[in-house]
Design a protein around this motif. Structure first.
Motif, PDB file in Angstrom:
ATOM      1  N   GLU A  41       0.833  -1.068  -0.261  1.00 30.55           N
ATOM      2  CA  GLU A  41      -0.073  -0.377   0.292  1.00 30.55           C
ATOM      3  C   GLU A  41       0.720   1.178   0.168  1.00 30.55           C
ATOM      4  OE1 GLU A  41      -2.123  -0.441   3.254  1.00 30.55           O
ATOM      5  OE2 GLU A  41      -3.797  -2.137   2.303  1.00 30.55           O
ATOM      6  N   GLY A  42       2.128   1.075   0.538  1.00 32.49           N
ATOM      7  CA  GLY A  42       3.372   2.284   0.908  1.00 32.49           C
ATOM      8  C   GLY A  42       3.692   2.321  -0.786  1.00 32.49           C
ATOM      9  N   ALA A  43       4.067   1.405  -0.957  1.00 30.84           N
ATOM     10  CA  ALA A  43       4.665   1.313  -2.415  1.00 30.84           C
ATOM     11  C   ALA A  43       3.594   2.132  -3.584  1.00 30.84           C
ATOM     12  CB  ALA A  43       5.004   0.203  -2.745  1.00 30.84           C
ATOM     13  N   GLU A  44       2.545   1.645  -3.221  1.00 25.86           N
ATOM     14  CA  GLU A  44       1.163   2.681  -4.498  1.00 25.86           C
ATOM     15  C   GLU A  44       1.419   3.810  -4.682  1.00 25.86           C
ATOM     16  OE1 GLU A  44      -0.305   0.403  -6.873  1.00 25.86           O
ATOM     17  OE2 GLU A  44       0.335  -1.719  -6.227  1.00 25.86           O
ATOM     18  N   ALA A  45       1.441   3.885  -3.483  1.00 28.39           N
ATOM     19  CA  ALA A  45       0.600   5.540  -2.374  1.00 28.39           C
ATOM     20  C   ALA A  45       1.989   6.096  -2.808  1.00 28.39           C
ATOM     21  CB  ALA A  45       1.003   5.729  -1.407  1.00 28.39           C
ATOM     22  N   GLU A  46       3.483   5.541  -3.263  1.00 36.07           N
ATOM     23  CA  GLU A  46       4.846   6.201  -4.159  1.00 36.07           C
ATOM     24  C   GLU A  46       4.165   6.524  -5.180  1.00 36.07           C
ATOM     25  OE1 GLU A  46       8.270   7.581  -1.935  1.00 36.07           O
ATOM     26  OE2 GLU A  46       6.372   7.764  -0.706  1.00 36.07           O
ATOM     27  N   MET A  47       3.954   4.893  -5.605  1.00 33.54           N
ATOM     28  CA  MET A  47       4.593   5.385  -6.979  1.00 33.54           C
ATOM     29  C   MET A  47       3.187   5.925  -7.693  1.00 33.54           C
ATOM     30  SD  MET A  47       3.726   1.198  -7.708  1.00 33.54           S
ATOM     31  CE  MET A  47       3.834   1.209  -9.608  1.00 33.54           C
ATOM     32  N   ALA A  48       2.240   5.934  -6.968  1.00 37.75           N
ATOM     33  CA  ALA A  48       0.979   7.011  -7.432  1.00 37.75           C
ATOM     34  C   ALA A  48       1.566   8.604  -7.425  1.00 37.75           C
ATOM     35  CB  ALA A  48      -0.558   7.228  -7.053  1.00 37.75           C
ATOM     36  N   ARG A  49       2.333   8.952  -5.707  1.00 38.05           N
ATOM     37  CA  ARG A  49       2.919  10.023  -5.997  1.00 38.05           C
ATOM     38  C   ARG A  49       4.142  10.590  -7.609  1.00 38.05           C
ATOM     39  NH1 ARG A  49       6.683  12.256  -0.062  1.00 38.05           N
ATOM     40  NH2 ARG A  49       7.246  13.888  -1.662  1.00 38.05           N
ATOM     41  N   TYR A  50       4.831   9.888  -7.490  1.00 39.47           N
ATOM     42  CA  TYR A  50       5.789   9.986  -8.339  1.00 39.47           C
ATOM     43  C   TYR A  50       5.224   9.720 -10.001  1.00 39.47           C
ATOM     44  CZ  TYR A  50       8.716  11.238  -4.981  1.00 39.47           C
ATOM     45  OH  TYR A  50       9.125  11.898  -3.235  1.00 39.47           O
ATOM     46  N   GLY A  51       4.441   9.081 -10.172  1.00 37.20           N
ATOM     47  CA  GLY A  51       4.089   8.886 -11.638  1.00 37.20           C
ATOM     48  C   GLY A  51       4.586   8.063 -12.107  1.00 37.20           C
TER      49      GLY A  51
END
Length: 64
Positions: free
Chosen positions: A16-26
């Motif tokens: 979930e944290g990785a998904e949020a980071e991915m979304a943040r940086y595109g």
């Protein structure tokens, strides 16, 4: 209780944290095919086929 059961969904909390980071940086995730031949993995089908063909050409002939 497993991490999946604790999270209550299909993703581990770390994911979930990785998904949020991915979304943040595109950053996006795409599926990738991996081709297995014997004990090896190939990213390209052409490489797996080439090795299989090389192996077939060097196989000892069977005499009747």
């Amino acid at each position: 209780m497993s991490p999946l059961e604790e999270a209550g969904n299909d993703q581990l909390p770390a994911q979930e944290g990785a998904e949020a980071e991915m979304a943040r940086y595109g950053i996006t995730r795409v599926p990738a095919d991996i081709f297995h031949y014997q004990d090896y993995r190939y990213a390209k089908l052409s490489d797996a086929l080439a090795q299989a063909k090389r192996d077939a050409n060097t196989a000892p002939a069977v005499f009747e």
